[in-house]
Scaffold this active site. Structure first.
Site, PDB file in Angstrom:
ATOM      1  CE  LYS A   1      14.324  15.895  10.711  1.00  0.00           C
ATOM      2  NZ  LYS A   1      14.854  15.552   9.402  1.00  0.00           N
TER       3      LYS A   1
ATOM      4  CE1 TYR B   1      14.187  18.875  12.811  1.00  0.00           C
ATOM      5  CE2 TYR B   1      15.392  18.336  14.808  1.00  0.00           C
ATOM      6  CZ  TYR B   1      15.323  18.396  13.436  1.00  0.00           C
ATOM      7  OH  TYR B   1      16.392  17.973  12.679  1.00  0.00           O
TER       8      TYR B   1
ATOM      9  CB  THR C   1      17.989  14.857  14.377  1.00  0.00           C
ATOM     10  OG1 THR C   1      18.464  15.723  15.402  1.00  0.00           O
ATOM     11  CG2 THR C   1      16.493  14.658  14.608  1.00  0.00           C
TER      12      THR C   1
ATOM     13  CD  GLU D   1      17.250  18.610  19.558  1.00  0.00           C
ATOM     14  OE1 GLU D   1      16.174  18.776  20.155  1.00  0.00           O
ATOM     15  OE2 GLU D   1      18.349  18.931  20.044  1.00  0.00           O
TER      16      GLU D   1
HETATM   17  P1  NAP Z   1      18.492  23.301   6.633  1.00  0.00           P
HETATM   18  O1  NAP Z   1      19.708  24.073   6.250  1.00  0.00           O
HETATM   19  O2  NAP Z   1      17.442  23.928   7.465  1.00  0.00           O
HETATM   20  O3  NAP Z   1      17.817  22.807   5.253  1.00  0.00           O
HETATM   21  C1  NAP Z   1      16.544  22.240   5.218  1.00  0.00           C
HETATM   22  C2  NAP Z   1      16.128  22.062   3.794  1.00  0.00           C
HETATM   23  O4  NAP Z   1      14.779  21.545   3.769  1.00  0.00           O
HETATM   24  C3  NAP Z   1      16.087  23.361   2.974  1.00  0.00           C
HETATM   25  O5  NAP Z   1      16.463  23.076   1.650  1.00  0.00           O
HETATM   26  C4  NAP Z   1      14.612  23.742   3.014  1.00  0.00           C
HETATM   27  O6  NAP Z   1      14.181  24.558   1.949  1.00  0.00           O
HETATM   28  C5  NAP Z   1      13.993  22.355   2.898  1.00  0.00           C
HETATM   29  N1  NAP Z   1      12.587  22.309   3.318  1.00  0.00           N
HETATM   30  C6  NAP Z   1      12.025  22.833   4.426  1.00  0.00           C
HETATM   31  N2  NAP Z   1      10.698  22.575   4.446  1.00  0.00           N
HETATM   32  C7  NAP Z   1      10.441  21.884   3.311  1.00  0.00           C
HETATM   33  C8  NAP Z   1       9.250  21.372   2.727  1.00  0.00           C
HETATM   34  N3  NAP Z   1       8.062  21.500   3.319  1.00  0.00           N
HETATM   35  N4  NAP Z   1       9.341  20.718   1.542  1.00  0.00           N
HETATM   36  C9  NAP Z   1      10.543  20.570   0.913  1.00  0.00           C
HETATM   37  N5  NAP Z   1      11.705  21.058   1.406  1.00  0.00           N
HETATM   38  C10 NAP Z   1      11.630  21.702   2.597  1.00  0.00           C
HETATM   39  O7  NAP Z   1      18.892  21.929   7.331  1.00  0.00           O
HETATM   40  P2  NAP Z   1      20.298  21.164   7.337  1.00  0.00           P
HETATM   41  O8  NAP Z   1      21.088  21.662   8.489  1.00  0.00           O
HETATM   42  O9  NAP Z   1      20.859  21.167   5.979  1.00  0.00           O
HETATM   43  O10 NAP Z   1      19.839  19.697   7.730  1.00  0.00           O
HETATM   44  C11 NAP Z   1      19.478  18.743   6.730  1.00  0.00           C
HETATM   45  C12 NAP Z   1      18.563  17.704   7.337  1.00  0.00           C
HETATM   46  O11 NAP Z   1      19.234  17.052   8.404  1.00  0.00           O
HETATM   47  C13 NAP Z   1      17.272  18.246   7.946  1.00  0.00           C
HETATM   48  O12 NAP Z   1      16.273  17.288   7.756  1.00  0.00           O
HETATM   49  C14 NAP Z   1      17.587  18.373   9.418  1.00  0.00           C
HETATM   50  O13 NAP Z   1      16.401  18.291  10.178  1.00  0.00           O
HETATM   51  C15 NAP Z   1      18.494  17.188   9.618  1.00  0.00           C
HETATM   52  N6  NAP Z   1      19.518  17.289  10.655  1.00  0.00           N
HETATM   53  C16 NAP Z   1      20.340  18.371  10.705  1.00  0.00           C
HETATM   54  C17 NAP Z   1      21.355  18.428  11.640  1.00  0.00           C
HETATM   55  C18 NAP Z   1      22.309  19.586  11.716  1.00  0.00           C
HETATM   56  O14 NAP Z   1      22.984  19.731  12.737  1.00  0.00           O
HETATM   57  N7  NAP Z   1      22.454  20.375  10.660  1.00  0.00           N
HETATM   58  C19 NAP Z   1      21.543  17.349  12.538  1.00  0.00           C
HETATM   59  C20 NAP Z   1      20.691  16.254  12.426  1.00  0.00           C
HETATM   60  C21 NAP Z   1      19.703  16.212  11.476  1.00  0.00           C
HETATM   61  P3  NAP Z   1      14.344  26.187   2.011  1.00  0.00           P
HETATM   62  O15 NAP Z   1      15.778  26.452   1.654  1.00  0.00           O
HETATM   63  O16 NAP Z   1      13.377  26.643   0.987  1.00  0.00           O
HETATM   64  O17 NAP Z   1      14.002  26.599   3.406  1.00  0.00           O
HETATM   65  O1  F7E Z   2      20.792  25.380  19.265  1.00  0.00           O
HETATM   66  C1  F7E Z   2      21.156  27.147  22.434  1.00  0.00           C
HETATM   67  C2  F7E Z   2      19.895  26.348  22.196  1.00  0.00           C
HETATM   68  O2  F7E Z   2      19.361  26.002  17.316  1.00  0.00           O
HETATM   69  C3  F7E Z   2      21.903  24.824  19.926  1.00  0.00           C
HETATM   70  C4  F7E Z   2      19.363  21.598  14.288  1.00  0.00           C
HETATM   71  O3  F7E Z   2      20.211  21.480  13.181  1.00  0.00           O
HETATM   72  O4  F7E Z   2      20.859  20.333  15.669  1.00  0.00           O
HETATM   73  C5  F7E Z   2      20.190  21.574  15.553  1.00  0.00           C
HETATM   74  O5  F7E Z   2      19.331  21.778  16.658  1.00  0.00           O
HETATM   75  C6  F7E Z   2      21.852  25.183  21.404  1.00  0.00           C
HETATM   76  C7  F7E Z   2      20.478  24.952  22.045  1.00  0.00           C
HETATM   77  O6  F7E Z   2      20.609  23.782  17.349  1.00  0.00           O
HETATM   78  C8  F7E Z   2      20.577  30.520  21.229  1.00  0.00           C
HETATM   79  O7  F7E Z   2      18.979  26.505  23.261  1.00  0.00           O
HETATM   80  C9  F7E Z   2      21.347  29.592  23.028  1.00  0.00           C
HETATM   81  O8  F7E Z   2      20.674  24.389  23.298  1.00  0.00           O
HETATM   82  O9  F7E Z   2      21.863  25.835  17.015  1.00  0.00           O
HETATM   83  P1  F7E Z   2      20.646  25.314  17.667  1.00  0.00           P
HETATM   84  P2  F7E Z   2      19.789  22.560  17.984  1.00  0.00           P
HETATM   85  O10 F7E Z   2      18.576  22.995  18.671  1.00  0.00           O
HETATM   86  O11 F7E Z   2      20.766  21.745  18.750  1.00  0.00           O
HETATM   87  C10 F7E Z   2      20.012  19.181  15.726  1.00  0.00           C
HETATM   88  C11 F7E Z   2      20.885  17.954  15.802  1.00  0.00           C
HETATM   89  C12 F7E Z   2      19.024  19.145  14.621  1.00  0.00           C
HETATM   90  O12 F7E Z   2      18.622  18.089  14.167  1.00  0.00           O
HETATM   91  C13 F7E Z   2      18.371  20.434  14.276  1.00  0.00           C
HETATM   92  O13 F7E Z   2      17.803  20.371  12.962  1.00  0.00           O
HETATM   93  O14 F7E Z   2      22.098  26.584  21.536  1.00  0.00           O
HETATM   94  N1  F7E Z   2      21.018  28.583  22.164  1.00  0.00           N
HETATM   95  N2  F7E Z   2      21.075  30.775  22.476  1.00  0.00           N
HETATM   96  C14 F7E Z   2      20.555  29.123  21.028  1.00  0.00           C
HETATM   97  N3  F7E Z   2      20.130  28.567  19.883  1.00  0.00           N
HETATM   98  C15 F7E Z   2      19.722  29.395  18.892  1.00  0.00           C
HETATM   99  N4  F7E Z   2      19.294  28.855  17.716  1.00  0.00           N
HETATM  100  N5  F7E Z   2      19.710  30.754  19.041  1.00  0.00           N
HETATM  101  C16 F7E Z   2      20.128  31.361  20.195  1.00  0.00           C
HETATM  102  O15 F7E Z   2      20.103  32.593  20.301  1.00  0.00           O
END
Ligand code: NAP
Ligand code: F7E
Length: 347
Positions: A158, A154, A131, A133
């Site tokens: 990662k 987090y 990620t 992050e």
């Molecule tokens: P998500 O919607 O939060 O899905 C996470 C998945 O992991 C869900 O199926 C969840 O199960 C499962 N999980 C959580 N804890 C677990 C555990 N202990 N054992 C087995 N499974 C577990 O995340 P996503 O947005 O699809 O992202 C997919 C992956 O890419 C994640 O690893 C995330 O950190 C990474 N990532 C995401 C983004 C983004 O912007 N979306 C960007 C960069 C990297 P439940 O449904 O039961 O909760």
């Molecule tokens: O926040 C701001 C918050 O929680 C985005 C995950 O998929 O992407 C995701 O992480 C921004 C941040 O995503 C609220 O402070 C303001 O600056 O949607 P987010 P994230 O933290 O960028 C990365 C790439 C991953 O890997 C992660 O798994 O929005 N923000 N107000 C807020 N964020 C949330 N959630 N809620 C608020 O009310």
């Protein structure tokens, strides 16, 4: 013979989209779902109804359970493993740092060791969901050579997974790749992430079910892409002849404030801002008394990543991958989807 894929995190946003993609490509897909007291398969129920136990199989499991992971890998012997499972919420990782490290860091090690223990190091291709992050507050634009400086439990967990994936690649010759993905969103995005929280809020305001949305830091900037494009990138990463590490991003960055303005634009409301800090509000430009966005300090994080902007040059050159869906188009799609869902919901 069909190729077999095993997906950790199959019930999540990316897992559900990747399952659809791999089934279209004629894979047999195995997914790991966690046991939960209420249903957690909403994103994949339609696939299971159609394909369940023919080309799509679900197995109970958890990234914190090494014995379970070992047994699944030894039994299924997949050609490809996608580790998308994670406690993926950055803010929640400050409240549950140990669990986040266990699932997001050690969980990856458990998969890699299970591949090795089963004698499948040269047979299984492994994808790790790394990620943006991990970069933290680094320089203006980030690519595969940018130094890492995570700002949350987090991001730190990662980063362990990123390195352990590289270690297993170099030490054991495994095909083990990292996709370093910047934020990607869409209709399946979890409801507590910023983008989905906003598009649900806008839909509810449009339908007169809510008066305003309450948020945290409006000034952070993210490189937001569409999840559909990104799962195609994950697939390409594992089809390339060599393993490696690839950034997937859009090369454009927008603030939280701009995301909100664009989302309200979809329902023909122009947002204006007044006030400062916790007292700032967003209001309807046609009615200064109609406050639509408020701030609450509970949504701020102990540490914030203020600016993310990715360069996907390497993925474009080597994988021929490029994002197709624009920021505005993605927001419109999300808002329309949430208006439809909110119309059907009695909440
Ligand atoms: P998500 O919607 O939060 O899905 C996470 C998945 O992991 C869900 O199926 C969840 O199960 C499962 N999980 C959580 N804890 C677990 C555990 N202990 N054992 C087995 N499974 C577990 O995340 P996503 O947005 O699809 O992202 C997919 C992956 O890419 C994640 O690893 C995330 O950190 C990474 N990532 C995401 C983004 C983004 O912007 N979306 C960007 C960069 C990297 P439940 O449904 O039961 O909760
Ligand atoms: O926040 C701001 C918050 O929680 C985005 C995950 O998929 O992407 C995701 O992480 C921004 C941040 O995503 C609220 O402070 C303001 O600056 O949607 P987010 P994230 O933290 O960028 C990365 C790439 C991953 O890997 C992660 O798994 O929005 N923000 N107000 C807020 N964020 C949330 N959630 N809620 C608020 O009310």
């Amino acid at each position: 013979m069909k190729k077999k894929a095993l997906i950790f995190g199959v019930t999540g946003q990316d897992g559900s989209l990747l399952t659809r993609l791999l089934l279209k490509k004629n894979y047999e897909v195995h997914g790991v779902k966690r046991r939960s007291s209420s249903f957690n398969t909403g994103r994949i129920d339609d696939i299971f109804k159609k394909e369940g136990n023919k080309t799509f199989f679900l197995h109970f499991g958890d990234l914190t359970d090494a014995l379970n992971i070992q047994a699944l890998i030894a039994k299924i012997k997949p050609n490809e493993i996608y580790n998308l499972g994670a406690q993926s919420h950055v803010k929640v990782s400050f409240d549950t740092p140990e669990y986040t490290a266990n699932a997001d860091a050690i969980g990856t090690l458990r998969i890699l060791e299970s591949i090795r223990a089963a004698g499948l190091s040269k047979k299984i291709k492994f994808y790790q969901a790394s990620t943006s992050e991990m970069f933290g507050n680094s320089k203006k634009s980030q690519n595969e050579n940018t130094p890492f400086h995570p700002e949350s439990p987090y991001g730190t967990a990662k980063l362990f997974s990123y390195w352990i994936t590289r270690n297993y690649r170099s030490a054991y010759g495994m095909f083990a790749s990292n996709g370093i993905l910047f934020n990607h969103e869409g209709e399946y995005r979890g409801e507590t992430f910023l983008t989905r929280k906003v598009t649900i809020g806008v839909a509810r305001i449009f339908l007169r079910k809510s008066k305003y949305i309450t948020l945290g830091n409006l000034n952070a900037k993210r490189d937001w892409g569409d999840a559909q494009d990104y799962v195609e990138g994950m697939y390409k990463i594992l089809q390339h002849k060599n393993s490696g590490d690839f950034v997937l991003a859009t090369g454009k960055t927008y603030s939280v404030r701009q995301f909100i303005e664009n989302a309200f634009d979809c329902i023909n409301i122009k947002i204006k801002w007044r006030g400062k800090g916790l007292n700032e509000v967003g209001y309807d430009s046609k009615n200064t008394k109609r406050v639509l966005v408020k701030i609450d300090k509970k949504y701020f994080r102990p540490n914030e990543v203020n600016h993310l902007l990715g360069s996907y040059r390497k993925a474009k050159k080597i994988l021929k991958w490029e994002p197709k869906i624009t920021f505005k188009k993605m927001i419109k799609k999300m808002v329309l989807n949430d208006i439809n869902l909110q119309k059907k919901s009695n909440l």
